[in-house]
Each structure stands twice: as C-alpha cells, then as structure tokens.
Design a protein around this motif. Sequence first.
Motif, short mmCIF file in Angstrom:
data_model
loop_
_atom_site.label_atom_id
_atom_site.label_comp_id
_atom_site.label_asym_id
_atom_site.label_seq_id
_atom_site.Cartn_x
_atom_site.Cartn_y
_atom_site.Cartn_z
N ASN A 82 34.60 48.35 47.15
CA ASN A 82 35.29 49.39 46.43
C ASN A 82 36.61 48.84 45.91
OD1 ASN A 82 36.08 51.79 45.36
ND2 ASN A 82 36.82 52.63 47.31
N VAL A 83 36.53 48.04 44.90
CA VAL A 83 37.74 47.39 44.39
C VAL A 83 38.22 48.07 43.11
CG1 VAL A 83 37.31 45.14 45.40
CG2 VAL A 83 36.29 45.70 43.21
N LYS A 84 39.50 48.32 43.08
CA LYS A 84 40.10 48.94 41.89
C LYS A 84 41.37 48.21 41.52
CE LYS A 84 38.45 53.63 42.78
NZ LYS A 84 38.83 54.86 43.49
N VAL A 85 41.59 48.10 40.25
CA VAL A 85 42.85 47.52 39.79
C VAL A 85 43.51 48.48 38.83
CG1 VAL A 85 42.13 45.12 40.06
CG2 VAL A 85 41.69 46.31 37.91
N ASP A 86 44.81 48.36 38.74
CA ASP A 86 45.56 49.24 37.85
C ASP A 86 46.04 48.44 36.64
OD1 ASP A 86 47.24 50.97 36.59
OD2 ASP A 86 48.83 50.84 38.08
N PRO A 87 45.39 48.62 35.49
CA PRO A 87 45.71 47.80 34.31
C PRO A 87 47.12 48.04 33.79
CG PRO A 87 43.72 49.15 33.98
CD PRO A 87 44.42 49.65 35.20
N LYS A 118 52.48 46.20 36.41
CA LYS A 118 53.08 44.95 35.94
C LYS A 118 52.52 43.76 36.72
CE LYS A 118 57.08 46.47 36.67
NZ LYS A 118 58.52 46.64 36.94
N ILE A 119 51.88 44.04 37.85
CA ILE A 119 51.29 42.96 38.63
C ILE A 119 50.07 42.42 37.90
CG2 ILE A 119 50.21 42.36 40.82
CD1 ILE A 119 51.79 44.57 42.12
N PRO A 120 49.97 41.10 37.76
CA PRO A 120 48.83 40.51 37.06
C PRO A 120 47.52 40.97 37.66
CG PRO A 120 50.48 38.83 37.50
CD PRO A 120 50.96 40.10 38.15
N LEU A 121 46.57 41.20 36.78
CA LEU A 121 45.28 41.72 37.20
C LEU A 121 44.62 40.82 38.23
CD1 LEU A 121 43.97 42.88 33.70
CD2 LEU A 121 44.98 44.26 35.51
N TYR A 122 44.67 39.52 38.01
CA TYR A 122 43.95 38.63 38.92
C TYR A 122 44.58 38.66 40.31
CZ TYR A 122 47.40 34.84 39.14
OH TYR A 122 48.51 34.10 39.40
N ASP A 175 29.13 36.49 54.44
CA ASP A 175 28.65 37.38 53.38
C ASP A 175 28.79 36.74 52.00
OD1 ASP A 175 28.09 39.21 55.26
OD2 ASP A 175 29.62 40.69 54.67
N GLN A 176 27.92 37.17 51.14
CA GLN A 176 28.01 36.68 49.77
C GLN A 176 28.82 37.66 48.94
OE1 GLN A 176 24.22 35.70 48.03
NE2 GLN A 176 25.05 35.52 45.95
N LEU A 177 29.72 37.12 48.13
CA LEU A 177 30.50 37.97 47.24
C LEU A 177 29.63 38.32 46.03
CD1 LEU A 177 33.78 35.90 47.42
CD2 LEU A 177 33.60 38.29 48.07
N PRO A 178 29.97 39.41 45.35
CA PRO A 178 29.24 39.72 44.12
C PRO A 178 29.45 38.61 43.09
CG PRO A 178 31.11 41.23 44.43
CD PRO A 178 31.01 40.41 45.66
N SER A 179 28.51 38.47 42.19
CA SER A 179 28.67 37.44 41.16
C SER A 179 29.85 37.79 40.26
CB SER A 179 27.41 37.35 40.31
OG SER A 179 27.39 38.38 39.34
N ILE A 180 30.38 36.76 39.63
CA ILE A 180 31.53 37.00 38.76
C ILE A 180 31.21 38.04 37.70
CG2 ILE A 180 33.02 35.94 37.03
CD1 ILE A 180 33.12 33.45 38.62
N THR A 182 39.31 36.48 34.32
CA THR A 182 40.21 37.07 35.31
C THR A 182 39.56 37.04 36.70
OG1 THR A 182 41.01 38.55 33.58
CG2 THR A 182 41.61 39.08 35.85
N VAL A 183 38.29 37.42 36.76
CA VAL A 183 37.59 37.42 38.04
C VAL A 183 37.46 35.98 38.56
CG1 VAL A 183 35.46 38.01 39.23
CG2 VAL A 183 36.31 39.48 37.40
N HIS A 184 37.11 35.10 37.61
CA HIS A 184 36.97 33.69 37.97
C HIS A 184 38.26 33.15 38.60
CE1 HIS A 184 36.73 29.26 36.90
NE2 HIS A 184 35.67 29.43 37.64
#
Lengths: 128, 128, 128, 128
Positions: free
Chosen positions: A2-7, A10-14, A34-39, A52-54
Amino acid sequence: MNVKVDPSSKIPLYQQLTQQLLLEIATGNLQNGDQLPSIRDLAGQTNLNLHTVHKSYKELQKRGIIAIKPHSKAFVIIEKSSKVKKANLQQISMKIEQIMVEANVLGISEHLLQQMFHENLRNYYTES
Amino acid sequence: MNVKVDPSSKIPLYQQLTQQLLLEIATGNLQNGDQLPSIRDLAGQTNLNLHTVHKSYKELQKRGIIAIKPHSKAFVIIEKSSKVKKANLQQISMKIEQIMVEANVLGISEHLLQQMFHENLRNYYTES
Amino acid sequence: MNVKVDPSSKIPLYQQLTQQLLLEIATGNLQNGDQLPSIRDLAGQTNLNLHTVHKSYKELQKRGIIAIKPHSKAFVIIEKSSKVKKANLQQISMKIEQIMVEANVLGISEHLLQQMFHENLRNYYTES
Amino acid sequence: MNVKVDPSSKIPLYQQLTQQLLLEIATGNLQNGDQLPSIRDLAGQTNLNLHTVHKSYKELQKRGIIAIKPHSKAFVIIEKSSKVKKANLQQISMKIEQIMVEANVLGISEHLLQQMFHENLRNYYTES
DNA sequence: GTGGTCTAGACCACA
DNA sequence: GTGGTCTAGACCACG
C-alpha cells in the motif's frame, strides 16, 4: 502493498517511494526473501515514471536492503530495518521550529498556534 | 545584524537568508520599523549575489513581513493589517499541513509528531 | 494649494507632483503670473525630497508652463492648460481592460465586477 | 499560441508576457487543463531570456492562474479552489482601488472614471 | 528533457 | 545611491 506518494510535496518522488518501501519492510509487509513488485507494476500502481521507480530500487540496492537480479526481479535480502528515521526526525523538527519563528514574527500567540496545529492534526488523521 | 548562510547546504541560499532575517526579527535584533540594509550592502556582507538577496527581500515582502519602497533607500516594517494576518494564518496552516504529509510519508506516527511539536513549542517559548 | 502624492503608488513621485501642479493651474488655483511656492516649502509640505520637487519644476519649465528665475522663484506663465489628460486617459483605460481580462480568467462575472467597482468607488470618494 | 512582446515599451517584458498569457486564457486559446510551453520553448519563441519567462510563469502561479510542477514537464491549469478565489477577489479589488488613486491624481473625475469603466465593460463583454 | 537556483555584469529610472 | 529589470551562461536534481 500500500504505497502512496504525494506529487505536490517538495520531497522528491523517488525518496518518498524509497521511504514507503522501507516502511513496508519495517512493518513486516515485505519480509526477507519476498519478491518486490516489478518496476512496471509499481510504476503503474503509483502513477510514477519508470525511471523514478527504478531509481528507488537502485537506492535500496545500494543500501543493501534488496537484491536486483536479471530480468529486474528484486528480492528483499535483509531483516527489518529501523534506522530509517533519525535524520528525518531532525528535519521535521527543524521545520516545526521554522514555523514557530514565522508565527512569532507574525504575532501569532502560542495558544493560537497550538490550536491550529491540533485542528490540522485532527483533520489530517481523520480523513486519511 | 549577524546573518550567515551555508553555501554547501542543499537549502537554497535565498531561503536560508530569508530564515536568517526572520530570526533577526523574531529575536528582536530587527524591530518593527527598523531599516534593513540595502540589497547591495547585504549582498556584500554575505558574499551573495545581488539577485539572491533581492529574492529574499521579495520573499519577505510577499509574506507581508517587510515593505519595500523603491528608490526610497529603506524598506522594512512588519505589516499588521488584519487582512494580511488572515492570509498569513492560512499560510501557516498550510505549512503545518505540509509537515503532516511529510511526517506521514516518513512513517512518523501521529503521536510522535504531536510529541515533537509540543517539545519544540516548550523550548521555543521558554527560551525567548 | 492642496497637493498630495501617494508614495505607495507605482507612478513616480515627480510625475504625480507635476500632475497635481497642472491640476492647480487647470482649476485656477494657480493663475497666470502667480508665484509658485519655493522648492523647499513645497518639499516640506509634501514630505518629498528637494530633488523630486526640483524635477517637477524643471519638467513644467520644459513644457513652457512656468518660468524659473534666479533664486528659484518660479512663476506661472501660461493660461489654463487642458491637454493634460489624453494619453493618461488611454493608460487608465488600458488598466481597466487588464482588470477585466484578469477577472474573466478568474471566472468573476460581469455583474460581480461591476459591483466591486461601485463599492470601491463609493468608498474612495466618500472617505477622501 | 501567439504571444508577442514589445522590447521598446516601458512596461517590463515579464509583465507584458504575463498579460499576453492571460489574454490567451481569456480568449480560450489556452483552456483550463492545457499545458503551457516549456520555459525554454517560450523563451525561444519570444526571443526572451529564460529568466524573464520564468518570472512570468511564477507571477501567474502566484495569482493562482497556472500550476507549476517542477520537472514534470507540464504546468498549467486554472485553479478554482474557493480559498484561492477569495484571495483573488481581494487582489482585483486592490487593483481597482489603485486605478482610482491614479485617476484621482491625474485629475479624472469620479463621473468620467465611471463612464470609462462602463464603456470598457460593454466593449469587453459584447465582443467576447 | 524539465524547472530551480546562482553568479556576473549591465542598464534604467528614480531620489 | 537605491531597487527593478534583463541578459548570458552555468550547474543542479529530478523524471
């Protein structure tokens, strides 16, 4: 997950994403092995750019938290990490202090400031 | 006046300067009605470019903390019209909200944030 | 003589003063042959710098409206002048149009704009 | 997009550009949600410096007309939060008041000003 | 590629 | 002398 970011932050998205993933690990949602979701998947879920995910994954890899294998399969390779916050707490604290300086300059009383803080706190944590 | 900036910091110089000037006012070194040094003077003192200082002054003007009268050597004074104050309250409130978003992303709990706030508040209002 | 300038206006002080003096002549308060106040006096009355007043007088002299004699005695040497406005009317008209564009962009209705205008008008002309 | 500025005008270039962009929006060439050209592109088109264009965009942002998302190629969109609107109404009101001060200094009567306003209003809302 | 920041140096009108 | 504007060229982090 359940990951959320606030576009609009001012904090960089990555960085936000990195923190979120660390949280997932810290809370046990993601465990050692555990395996993370694919990029692509994660980029899709979060509406973020692939780059950004990368960048977040690379960051976590550099810190030795995850391992990236061929075909971009990524695995958690470390136990719970809780060293996330120390520097961040200081940052938040500094920002709080700055607000106080500014409020003081503007003649806002301690009481009023406190009131505003609690009002915001209430709104924020009840709506989210 | 004793303003210093750290060129190696990630925080933009003009923002550092703005904060420093706010501090000067908060501590009473600069009082309501006082004149600020001219842009050129301050640029000289701080080894900053004219434009950087100019940006700080503009920033403070935008916040209603100082008044800039072109050509009229001085600029200063804290405004205290009630209109201005309302806008400022909104600004402060927005900043508080931003902090909450950030804290949330960083995984800081509501309780901890509240604790930090009160600690800062106590420190700030007992030492000044 | 009743000359006033608005230091907070974006219009240069010396131009405001020039306009005011022209008004005094246009309304007959200052007539052909009359002596203008000394630069020092006028500077005192209006809280303006000597230079600023001097510049106004020079401006009027250049336009052939007044004559400056030794010892800075200045006299009106021309009858009523009414060519003051034409260009200025256009300027004001442009500014009004700009406000309309802006109001329109912001979604302010024609009616509301009209209302605001009249309210301002009422306030302005009853208090001054 | 068809924006032009007059370098020989006394009006600052960035203000001219701001007005032009407002016009583009008012005429519907730029609609709510559209993307503006990048700062660099617009600077190229208009033969202006990056900073000049940047200043215009910031100005529009400050007025709540456009939104700038750093690095996120696009910026645009008219905001329509009620909070923003209130602040904008105040701004418009202030500009109206400024016009009155100017008109007064220039010797324009209340009646004439009112007449000019209504003429502009009629022209503006019948042609668009 | 984008916007954001900073420096350097210039010119202007105004006071 | 002041603040205001403009240009030119540079570097940065981010996407």
